[in-house]
Write an enzyme that holds these catalytic residues in place. Structure first.
Site, PDB file in Angstrom:
ATOM      1  N   THR A 157       0.869  -1.189   0.000  1.00  0.00           N
ATOM      2  CA  THR A 157       0.000   0.000   0.000  1.00  0.00           C
ATOM      3  C   THR A 157       0.906   1.239   0.000  1.00  0.00           C
ATOM      4  OG1 THR A 157      -0.218  -0.120   2.415  1.00  0.00           O
ATOM      5  CG2 THR A 157      -1.971  -1.113   1.108  1.00  0.00           C
TER       6      THR A 157
ATOM      7  N   LYS B 101       4.150  -6.762   4.046  1.00  0.00           N
ATOM      8  CA  LYS B 101       3.860  -5.374   3.722  1.00  0.00           C
ATOM      9  C   LYS B 101       3.510  -4.691   5.033  1.00  0.00           C
ATOM     10  CE  LYS B 101       0.480  -3.317   3.395  1.00  0.00           C
ATOM     11  NZ  LYS B 101      -0.319  -2.447   4.361  1.00  0.00           N
TER      12      LYS B 101
ATOM     13  N   THR C 160      -2.084  -3.165  10.207  1.00  0.00           N
ATOM     14  CA  THR C 160      -2.119  -3.885   8.924  1.00  0.00           C
ATOM     15  C   THR C 160      -0.700  -4.075   8.475  1.00  0.00           C
ATOM     16  OG1 THR C 160      -4.165  -2.963   8.415  1.00  0.00           O
ATOM     17  CG2 THR C 160      -2.916  -3.805   6.553  1.00  0.00           C
TER      18      THR C 160
ATOM     19  N   GLU D 203       5.929   4.640   7.577  1.00  0.00           N
ATOM     20  CA  GLU D 203       5.463   5.790   6.793  1.00  0.00           C
ATOM     21  C   GLU D 203       6.276   7.033   7.095  1.00  0.00           C
ATOM     22  OE1 GLU D 203       0.860   4.562   5.777  1.00  0.00           O
ATOM     23  OE2 GLU D 203       1.246   5.735   7.573  1.00  0.00           O
TER      24      GLU D 203
END
Lengths: 407, 407
Positions: free
Chosen positions: B151, B177, B193, B276
């Site tokens: 993602t 991921k 996630t 991130e």
């Protein structure tokens, strides 16, 4: 109850002052404050539950143990935490400097510090400036004192109210600082680097004062989060000098408690609004939880979530992150009975019903979330537990401010 | 043990594939992956402990209950969480599409999803593309599958190792991921996630596989934090097809466990490095704590602190924030016996001894903290507990990425 001006100096007999003595070496800002009652006070306090406690916290915990104080001396620019025996000596010396200047016992002086952790406190500077500080004490010195306790704060945070008890006019005044390292956790008579100083001319015995403060802190400062970091220096202090002349409160008075809670909640919201880098005050309210504890856990988890906070910054109605944060809160609830709305002065938009998406206008949601004060309103239909927690958005400026705080 | 290429396809008998079917409507990226063993597998898994569990988690928990699987189908671009009965139906249908195409029982198919929460999964698109996905299965399809599960990930995260058991060559391969909403908390047979898929051609009975996976996850994925948000969709899946021909492991093999732990820790570090907005992998290690649990709590609290993470971004040796985060961790330790050093390829600098500042070169500290991989090393002298937790810095880009994720 009405709001009045004057902050910590609004109650009779309280004087305050603030000066620059050079603890913040590269700044021209004030850094040393004093709040003083011209008579002896009942007092109550709560201190950080962090296992690492600043020297000021240790000294103040000892000095308030008997329920009495008459003054508090506060420095900004240095937390005096993780400074060992020398730090403890310095904090005691700070109380003694104030006591000697004010001609009172050092045990009647509380000490508070805020700033960088781990740097020795330049106590001599305080000694050299204590008389100047005393000379600065005035019955309208609240603004000077308030300036002197600020660190990364961008807004002045003070309030005062007037109430009536026994036909006597009673005042409660308060000031606070706190912008980052804010996730107060103050336990029974302990916990917050937020600092809050509350003064009142009500006559209240120490045990009742303590009871009222604990209850009010549980519903206010302990429901505040800026960044999830519970400081080593947090302190809320309440001094009552009795000069209003009411019959001393020997049990909780509803009027007094309500006014105190209002003062604490008002300061809490001011701190959330002024959270480091914040552009928005974010209130998270949970209604209909199994009990109040569950409501508090759920709302605090949502208000603390980096993802929710970033979405608030972006005015993005990403309600899935709200449910996600509720899910890892540790509180019991039924996701399939969860409703979520976003509210602000621009209106209200429901985004989730019974745990699922409902059609909503993204444009309207964006408008609602673009206001300076927004509310994430969650209802659960499981019980009567409700709680609000106050926080703010996560912004570029939070990263900027904290990427290099010491310089 | 040696590292080899091939990812999830490194073990014999495993095929993988990945295609774009349009679940990410505005992107040309792949979004649907399949990993398949050409024979029946023992299997173990751990799922998120979040009370809000995605439909895929619910279906996979049911399908793995008997300890066997043969395939896993994964979509990115949609979490299929908070989507009610329809979502659950869609997740079951996803398993059935894969099962029908592969001519196996739907209960041998695990389902995983990652992406936005609360948006209905366009299951028809998956149905229309299932044959194309099957046609894409190859014994070197690991790269396609890996692309399709990403993602906000910016780096490909896969690994494979070769070991020997009973004189037979055994392989373990894996891909993962995960970049945001990362603070896995996977309980006994549940939790993350992040998604991680591990394949092996070892012969291992399900109970031993499960035991090994739980132990390895506790020391790897459950010691990872990017932003403190525990997802609704986290899943770690391990499938063992026995094609290496070793005598089936009916109790824990040290060689197998060590290789599995290495694979899990390697993926964990890759995820932290790709958090991130992250510019740095931050390892927090605590040594000499009372026990391993205390060491884990302390290191996780430091790695999770927004203030510590922002200081890492700014290469600011603000060690007071490290002690502060330890202090609110809930773990027992003595602040006055705490040493802290910062380490990296540029050297090591001690910043705190016995809970107090030690003189150090700010320039050297800045150099150490400016590297891409840094370690905050804490030693306590209280016991034998040690643990490392992996995280990353907090940057402008984290705010940017999450201020408007959905668009």
């Amino acid at each position: 109850m009405k709001e009045i001006s004057g902050g910590v100096c609004a109650p009779k007999g309280f004087l305050a002052g603030g000066i620059r003595c050079g603890i913040k070496p590269t700044s021209q800002k004030k850094d040393l404050a004093l709040v003083y009652s011209n008579n002896f006070c009942s007092a109550a306090a709560m201190f950080t539950a962090n296992k690492v406690k600043a020297a000021s916290v240790q000294v103040s915990m000892a000095n308030i143990a008997d329920g009495n104080l008459q003054a508090v001396i506060v420095n900004s620019g240095n937390a005096n935490a993780c400074t060992g025996e020398e730090g403890l000596k310095a904090a005691k010396q700070m109380a003694k400097y104030a006591a000697d200047a004010l001609l009172i016992d050092p045990e009647l002086v509380a000490v508070a510090s805020t700033g960088v952790i781990g740097v020795p406190l330049p106590i001599d500077i305080i000694g050299k400036n204590i008389n100047a500080l005393k000379a600065n004490l005035r019955n309208d010195g609240n603004a000077d004192a308030l300036e002197a306790i600020m660190t990364t704060d961008t807004r002045k945070k003070e309030i005062a109210v007037e109430i009536e008890i026994d036909g006597k006019i009673v005042h409660i005044g308060a000031m606070t600082k706190g912008s980052g390292m804010i996730h107060p956790d103050m336990a029974a008579a302990k916990h917050a680097t937020m600092l809050a100083f509350i003064t009142t001319d009500a006559a209240v015995i120490p045990s009742v004062l303590n009871e009222c403060l604990q209850k009010a802190v549980k519903k206010s400062f302990n429901r505040l989060t800026v960044d999830g970091d519970t400081s080593t220096n947090d302190m809320v202090l309440l001094m009552a000098n009795g000069q209003a002349g009411n019959k001393p409160l020997v049990k909780e008075s509803d009027v007094f408690y309500k006014a105190l809670e209002f003062v604490c909640v008002s300061l809490t919201k001011m701190m959330a609004r002024d959270g480091e880098g914040a552009t928005k005050l974010v209130t998270v309210t949970v209604n209909g939880a199994l009990d109040e504890e569950a409501a508090e856990k759920l709302s605090k988890s949502v208000a603390s979530s980096s993802l929710v906070k970033a979405a608030c910054f972006g005015a993005d109605a990403n309600w899935g992150r709200v449910l996600c944060a509720m899910g890892y809160s540790g509180a019991d609830f039924n996701p399939e009975k969860t409703n979520v709305s976003f509210k602000s002065s621009a209106g209200e938009v429901q985004v989730c019903r019974d745990g699922m998406t409902v059609p909503f206008s993204e444009d309207q949601a964006k408008r609602v979330l673009s206001q300076e004060e927004i509310e994430i309103f969650i209802s659960l239909k499981e019980g009567n537990g409700c709680a609000s927690v106050w926080g703010c958005d996560l912004t570029y400026d939070y990263v900027k401010i904290n990427g290099d705080y010491r310089s």
